[in-house]
Design a protein around this motif. Structure first.
Motif, mmCIF file in Angstrom:
data_model
loop_
_atom_site.group_PDB
_atom_site.id
_atom_site.type_symbol
_atom_site.label_atom_id
_atom_site.label_comp_id
_atom_site.label_asym_id
_atom_site.label_seq_id
_atom_site.Cartn_x
_atom_site.Cartn_y
_atom_site.Cartn_z
ATOM 1 N N LEU A 102 -20.083 -41.268 -12.872
ATOM 2 C CA LEU A 102 -21.433 -41.112 -13.391
ATOM 3 C C LEU A 102 -21.442 -40.110 -14.534
ATOM 4 O O LEU A 102 -20.714 -39.115 -14.499
ATOM 5 C CB LEU A 102 -22.371 -40.611 -12.283
ATOM 6 C CG LEU A 102 -22.435 -41.465 -11.008
ATOM 7 C CD1 LEU A 102 -23.355 -40.813 -9.989
ATOM 8 C CD2 LEU A 102 -22.887 -42.874 -11.330
ATOM 9 N N ALA A 103 -22.259 -40.366 -15.527
ATOM 10 C CA ALA A 103 -22.410 -39.434 -16.642
ATOM 11 C C ALA A 103 -23.151 -38.196 -16.150
ATOM 12 O O ALA A 103 -23.749 -38.189 -15.065
ATOM 13 C CB ALA A 103 -23.180 -40.104 -17.771
ATOM 14 N N ASP A 104 -23.117 -37.152 -16.957
ATOM 15 C CA ASP A 104 -23.844 -35.932 -16.617
ATOM 16 C C ASP A 104 -25.327 -36.233 -16.458
ATOM 17 O O ASP A 104 -25.879 -37.078 -17.163
ATOM 18 C CB ASP A 104 -23.659 -34.879 -17.710
ATOM 19 C CG ASP A 104 -22.230 -34.361 -17.760
ATOM 20 O OD1 ASP A 104 -21.525 -34.464 -16.736
ATOM 21 O OD2 ASP A 104 -21.825 -33.861 -18.823
ATOM 22 N N HIS A 105 -25.952 -35.569 -15.519
ATOM 23 C CA HIS A 105 -27.384 -35.647 -15.251
ATOM 24 C C HIS A 105 -27.829 -36.970 -14.618
ATOM 25 O O HIS A 105 -29.018 -37.250 -14.565
ATOM 26 C CB HIS A 105 -28.218 -35.373 -16.506
ATOM 27 C CG HIS A 105 -27.787 -34.168 -17.261
ATOM 28 N ND1 HIS A 105 -27.800 -32.895 -16.717
ATOM 29 C CD2 HIS A 105 -27.288 -34.026 -18.520
ATOM 30 C CE1 HIS A 105 -27.350 -32.037 -17.599
ATOM 31 N NE2 HIS A 105 -27.024 -32.697 -18.703
ATOM 32 N N ILE A 106 -26.892 -37.798 -14.148
ATOM 33 C CA ILE A 106 -27.258 -39.029 -13.436
ATOM 34 C C ILE A 106 -27.315 -38.703 -11.949
ATOM 35 O O ILE A 106 -26.367 -38.151 -11.396
ATOM 36 C CB ILE A 106 -26.240 -40.161 -13.680
ATOM 37 C CG1 ILE A 106 -26.188 -40.532 -15.156
ATOM 38 C CG2 ILE A 106 -26.558 -41.381 -12.825
ATOM 39 C CD1 ILE A 106 -27.403 -41.260 -15.677
ATOM 40 N N LYS A 107 -28.427 -39.035 -11.324
ATOM 41 C CA LYS A 107 -28.631 -38.751 -9.902
ATOM 42 C C LYS A 107 -28.920 -40.044 -9.151
ATOM 43 O O LYS A 107 -29.597 -40.927 -9.658
ATOM 44 C CB LYS A 107 -29.822 -37.814 -9.720
ATOM 45 C CG LYS A 107 -29.755 -36.544 -10.539
ATOM 46 C CD LYS A 107 -29.696 -35.331 -9.676
ATOM 47 C CE LYS A 107 -29.683 -34.055 -10.474
ATOM 48 N NZ LYS A 107 -28.599 -33.829 -11.358
ATOM 49 N N VAL A 108 -28.410 -40.130 -7.919
ATOM 50 C CA VAL A 108 -28.716 -41.261 -7.036
ATOM 51 C C VAL A 108 -30.054 -40.962 -6.387
ATOM 52 O O VAL A 108 -30.231 -39.903 -5.783
ATOM 53 C CB VAL A 108 -27.613 -41.443 -5.973
ATOM 54 C CG1 VAL A 108 -27.957 -42.587 -5.041
ATOM 55 C CG2 VAL A 108 -26.265 -41.675 -6.633
ATOM 56 N N VAL A 109 -31.012 -41.881 -6.512
ATOM 57 C CA VAL A 109 -32.346 -41.647 -5.966
ATOM 58 C C VAL A 109 -32.657 -42.518 -4.756
ATOM 59 O O VAL A 109 -33.640 -42.274 -4.066
ATOM 60 C CB VAL A 109 -33.449 -41.813 -7.034
ATOM 61 C CG1 VAL A 109 -33.337 -40.729 -8.082
ATOM 62 C CG2 VAL A 109 -33.417 -43.185 -7.662
ATOM 63 N N GLY A 110 -31.827 -43.518 -4.466
ATOM 64 C CA GLY A 110 -32.091 -44.342 -3.297
ATOM 65 C C GLY A 110 -31.138 -45.513 -3.206
ATOM 66 O O GLY A 110 -30.434 -45.841 -4.150
ATOM 67 N N ALA A 111 -31.120 -46.110 -2.012
ATOM 68 C CA ALA A 111 -30.290 -47.296 -1.775
ATOM 69 C C ALA A 111 -30.996 -48.183 -0.765
ATOM 70 O O ALA A 111 -31.722 -47.699 0.100
ATOM 71 C CB ALA A 111 -28.918 -46.886 -1.256
ATOM 72 N N ASP A 112 -30.777 -49.492 -0.898
ATOM 73 C CA ASP A 112 -31.398 -50.444 0.015
ATOM 74 C C ASP A 112 -30.466 -51.640 0.177
ATOM 75 O O ASP A 112 -29.749 -52.011 -0.752
ATOM 76 C CB ASP A 112 -32.753 -50.890 -0.534
ATOM 77 C CG ASP A 112 -33.611 -51.565 0.514
ATOM 78 O OD1 ASP A 112 -33.327 -51.410 1.718
ATOM 79 O OD2 ASP A 112 -34.566 -52.270 0.133
ATOM 80 N N LEU A 113 -30.479 -52.228 1.371
ATOM 81 C CA LEU A 113 -29.682 -53.413 1.664
ATOM 82 C C LEU A 113 -30.645 -54.568 1.879
ATOM 83 O O LEU A 113 -31.502 -54.513 2.760
ATOM 84 C CB LEU A 113 -28.819 -53.181 2.909
ATOM 85 C CG LEU A 113 -27.873 -54.296 3.306
ATOM 86 C CD1 LEU A 113 -26.843 -54.540 2.215
ATOM 87 C CD2 LEU A 113 -27.157 -53.927 4.608
ATOM 88 N N GLU A 114 -30.505 -55.613 1.041
ATOM 89 C CA GLU A 114 -31.450 -56.721 1.087
ATOM 90 C C GLU A 114 -30.730 -58.024 0.764
ATOM 91 O O GLU A 114 -30.086 -58.138 -0.290
ATOM 92 C CB GLU A 114 -32.559 -56.439 0.061
ATOM 93 C CG GLU A 114 -33.508 -57.549 -0.184
ATOM 94 C CD GLU A 114 -34.512 -57.198 -1.289
ATOM 95 O OE1 GLU A 114 -35.400 -58.022 -1.507
ATOM 96 O OE2 GLU A 114 -34.397 -56.143 -1.915
ATOM 97 N N ASN A 115 -30.798 -58.989 1.672
ATOM 98 C CA ASN A 115 -30.210 -60.319 1.475
ATOM 99 C C ASN A 115 -28.732 -60.266 1.092
ATOM 100 O O ASN A 115 -28.281 -61.009 0.225
ATOM 101 C CB ASN A 115 -30.993 -61.110 0.419
ATOM 102 C CG ASN A 115 -32.424 -61.340 0.811
ATOM 103 O OD1 ASN A 115 -32.731 -61.508 1.989
ATOM 104 N ND2 ASN A 115 -33.310 -61.339 -0.157
ATOM 105 N N GLY A 116 -27.983 -59.381 1.717
ATOM 106 C CA GLY A 116 -26.546 -59.281 1.444
ATOM 107 C C GLY A 116 -26.195 -58.520 0.184
ATOM 108 O O GLY A 116 -25.035 -58.471 -0.206
ATOM 109 N N LEU A 117 -27.197 -57.928 -0.483
ATOM 110 C CA LEU A 117 -26.962 -57.127 -1.678
ATOM 111 C C LEU A 117 -27.327 -55.679 -1.403
ATOM 112 O O LEU A 117 -28.410 -55.389 -0.891
ATOM 113 C CB LEU A 117 -27.796 -57.632 -2.856
ATOM 114 C CG LEU A 117 -27.427 -58.994 -3.428
ATOM 115 C CD1 LEU A 117 -28.440 -59.404 -4.488
ATOM 116 C CD2 LEU A 117 -26.031 -58.968 -4.007
ATOM 117 N N LEU A 118 -26.408 -54.786 -1.735
ATOM 118 C CA LEU A 118 -26.668 -53.352 -1.641
ATOM 119 C C LEU A 118 -27.131 -52.892 -3.015
ATOM 120 O O LEU A 118 -26.402 -53.042 -3.997
ATOM 121 C CB LEU A 118 -25.390 -52.607 -1.229
ATOM 122 C CG LEU A 118 -25.470 -51.090 -1.225
ATOM 123 C CD1 LEU A 118 -26.472 -50.604 -0.173
ATOM 124 C CD2 LEU A 118 -24.095 -50.488 -0.977
#
Length: 141
Positions: A102-118
């Motif tokens: 990840l580049a500088d200042h990139i933050k993970v804000v959430g994750a979801d699992l839906e229809n076989g896709l994360l």
């Protein structure tokens, strides 16, 4: 396969040695074997989404960690107790580990699992101190 020489970049770009190392790793093929397949989308100027095809994996089989500038997604599927007699098995159910730089200042804000896709949502949050400033001319003492 030809290799690229990034040494001129090391000589002329100060502080970009990490970027050059990433480019060298990408040019050499890296350690990812293409499983599981994924997309990276630009949702807006500062929002991104990684979508990974993880068919057959449940929430408890997946682990997402973010440390410094690395996002790691692991999938581990427990072996089934009953054995199956497949005529054809095209759905991969093997474990995986996929890393994203990840580049500088990139933050993970959430994750979801839906229809076989994360789906993993990311946002760029540049702090005020890192934003460009206008410097007035003739104000120096």
């Amino acid at each position: 396969m030809s290799r690229f020489d990034f040494s001129p970049l090391y000589r002329s770009a100060i502080g970009f040695d990490r970027l050059a190392s990433l480019m060298e790793n990408a040019a050499s093929g890296g350690s990812n074997n293409g499983y599981p397949p994924y997309n990276i989308e630009l949702l807006s100027e500062n929002q991104y989404r990684i979508s990974m095809a993880v068919a057959g994996f449940a929430r408890q089989d997946l682990e997402i960690t973010s440390h410094e500038n690395t996002l790691m997604v692991k999938g581990h599927k427990e072996q089934e107790q009953e054995s199956r007699n497949y005529l054809y098995q095209g759905i991969a159910e093997r474990g995986f580990e996929r890393r994203f730089q990840l580049a500088d200042h990139i933050k993970v804000v959430g994750a979801d699992l839906e229809n076989g896709l994360l789906h993993i949502d990311l946002v760029r949050e540049v702090p005020e101190a890192a934003k460009p400033k206008t410097i007035a001319i003739g104000q120096a003492e």
